[in-house]
Every structure is written in C-alpha cells, then in structure tokens.
Design a protein around this motif. Structure first.
Motif, PDB file in Angstrom:
ATOM      1  N   ASN A  53      37.345  50.661  38.179  1.00 63.90           N
ATOM      2  CA  ASN A  53      36.171  51.067  38.953  1.00 63.90           C
ATOM      3  C   ASN A  53      36.277  50.760  40.439  1.00 63.90           C
ATOM      4  OD1 ASN A  53      34.074  52.226  37.074  1.00 63.90           O
ATOM      5  ND2 ASN A  53      34.737  50.416  35.958  1.00 63.90           N
ATOM      6  N   CYS A  54      37.369  50.167  40.869  1.00 62.39           N
ATOM      7  CA  CYS A  54      37.554  49.894  42.300  1.00 62.39           C
ATOM      8  C   CYS A  54      37.673  51.238  43.022  1.00 62.39           C
ATOM      9  CB  CYS A  54      38.801  49.046  42.534  1.00 62.39           C
ATOM     10  SG  CYS A  54      39.096  48.713  44.292  1.00 62.39           S
ATOM     11  N   PRO A  55      36.777  51.510  43.986  1.00 58.82           N
ATOM     12  CA  PRO A  55      36.779  52.826  44.617  1.00 58.82           C
ATOM     13  C   PRO A  55      38.007  53.120  45.482  1.00 58.82           C
ATOM     14  CG  PRO A  55      35.236  51.388  45.733  1.00 58.82           C
ATOM     15  CD  PRO A  55      35.717  50.660  44.496  1.00 58.82           C
ATOM     16  N   VAL A  56      38.740  52.073  45.855  1.00 55.77           N
ATOM     17  CA  VAL A  56      39.923  52.289  46.707  1.00 55.77           C
ATOM     18  C   VAL A  56      41.221  51.863  46.023  1.00 55.77           C
ATOM     19  CG1 VAL A  56      38.642  52.204  48.876  1.00 55.77           C
ATOM     20  CG2 VAL A  56      39.537  50.080  47.893  1.00 55.77           C
ATOM     21  N   GLY A  57      41.150  51.464  44.755  1.00 50.70           N
ATOM     22  CA  GLY A  57      42.352  51.098  44.013  1.00 50.70           C
ATOM     23  C   GLY A  57      43.038  49.844  44.527  1.00 50.70           C
ATOM     24  N   ALA A  58      42.256  48.874  44.999  1.00 61.50           N
ATOM     25  CA  ALA A  58      42.827  47.655  45.575  1.00 61.50           C
ATOM     26  C   ALA A  58      43.246  46.620  44.539  1.00 61.50           C
ATOM     27  CB  ALA A  58      41.830  47.024  46.552  1.00 61.50           C
ATOM     28  N   ILE A  59      42.826  46.797  43.291  1.00 66.92           N
ATOM     29  CA  ILE A  59      43.079  45.799  42.249  1.00 66.92           C
ATOM     30  C   ILE A  59      44.207  46.265  41.337  1.00 66.92           C
ATOM     31  CG2 ILE A  59      42.112  44.612  40.231  1.00 66.92           C
ATOM     32  CD1 ILE A  59      39.352  44.983  41.585  1.00 66.92           C
TER      33      ILE A  59
END
Length: 62
Positions: A53-59
């Motif tokens: 669910n990270c909107p920027v794919g940081a995880i």
C-alpha cells in the motif's frame, strides 16, 4: 524477514505506520523507518500490506 525503507523515495504519508505500527514508525524528518529490521512472525502479513500500500514503493520486505 526484514523490512527496509528507501528514505529518498519515502514521502512521509504515514500509511505504513497506520497499517503496521509494530514494524514502522516516523522519524524526526517525517520519514518512515523500521522499528525493527527483523519482522516478528505475527506481523509479516501486516508488513506486507504496508509494502503493497505504499504509494511510492519505498518499502521492501526480504
């Protein structure tokens, strides 16, 4: 499993903290950080939900 946050990509939306507060928190700069790199067994599903669910794919979870 381990959790990682790309601090250059993180926008500080706090979604991961809302989904999985036992694994993620916010630092003084308003960026997400793993509370612990080793994800407890009972938090793996929530940590994966936070990653997805990270909107920027940081995880990333490895």
């Amino acid at each position: 499993m381990k959790a990682f946050v790309d601090r250059d990509t993180c926008i500080g939306c706090e979604g991961c903290v809302g989904i999985c507060p036992d694994v993620f928190s916010m630092d003084d700069e308003g960026k997400s950080v793993p509370v612990t790199t080793d994800i407890p067994e009972n938090e793996i599903e929530s940590a994966n939900d936070a990653m997805e669910n990270c909107p920027v794919g940081a995880i990333t979870i490895e």
